[in-house]
Design an enzyme around this catalytic site. Structure first.
Site: not given
Ligand SMILES: N[C@@H](CCC(=O)N[C@@H](CS)C(=O)NCC(=O)O)C(=O)O
Length: 191
Positions: A10, A50, A63
């Site tokens: 990620c 995450v 993040s």
């Molecule tokens: N806006 C969030 C985006 C986080 C994100 O998209 N994480 C992905 C992994 S790279 C995730 O957990 N994906 C699982 C999903 O979307 O269900 C941040 O900046 O933390």
């Protein structure tokens, strides 16, 4: 001890890993399998995504917000410049990161036109980095950390050639001299 709910692949988690490493904050990483997420992760973050950090029972997702939190909670070494204009520029880059990451994900999905759309973003980044060494201006910091995970993955996982973007290539070389960023290169290589 701070806990990071993490996933190696990620790039949003990579932002947090780099910021924690730069600040020398010890943390425990709890790896979340993104293809089979535990139900309890929704109790930490209603979106189930995450990264999430937890410190003394206090929980924070997102993040960009986590990076700002870490900057305030662990001010040394600073990752936002002293100059208010540079701080604002860093925040602007982070606020607009979708402009860069959306074409990246389109490219990863093999969408029509994505190659050109991502090339356009790299050209824009290159022009910025030709004008000054770091995204926010004269100092390395959160804006660079916010973008480098995607640039590394584009180069190493999507096979994007960075040689047409010399300022981006030199920026990446400078970043990879930093152990916190070099470690991410290893994480990407192991994916
Ligand atoms: N806006 C969030 C985006 C986080 C994100 O998209 N994480 C992905 C992994 S790279 C995730 O957990 N994906 C699982 C999903 O979307 O269900 C941040 O900046 O933390």
């Amino acid at each position: 001890m701070l806990t990071l709910y993490d996933a190696p692949r990620c790039p949003y988690c990579a932002r947090v890993r780099i910021a924690l490493a730069e600040k020398g904050v010890e943390f425990e990483a709890v790896e979340i399998d993104l293809s089979d997420r535990p139900a309890w992760i929704y109790e930490k973050n209603s979106t189930g995504r995450v990264p999430v950090v937890e410190e003394d029972g206090w929980i924070l997702p997102e993040s960009a917000v986590i990076m700002e939190y870490l900057e305030e909670r662990y001010p040394e070494p600073p990752l936002l410049g002293a100059d208010p204009a540079e701080r604002a520029r860093a925040r602007l880059w982070i606020f607009r990161h979708d402009d860069f990451t959306s074409p990246y994900y389109a490219l990863r999905r093999g969408q029509d036109g994505a190659e050109e759309a991502f090339a356009k973003q790299l050209r824009a980044l290159d022009a910025e980095l030709e004008a000054h060494p770091w995204l926010s201006g004269s100092e390395y910091g959160l804006a660079d950390i916010a973008y480098v995970p995607w640039v590394l993955r584009a180069r190493d996982m999507l096979g994007v050639d960075l040689t047409p973007y010399p300022a981006v290539s030199e920026w990446l070389d400078r970043l990879l001299e930093r152990p916190a960023v070099a470690e991410e290169e290893h994480v990407v290589a192991a994916l």
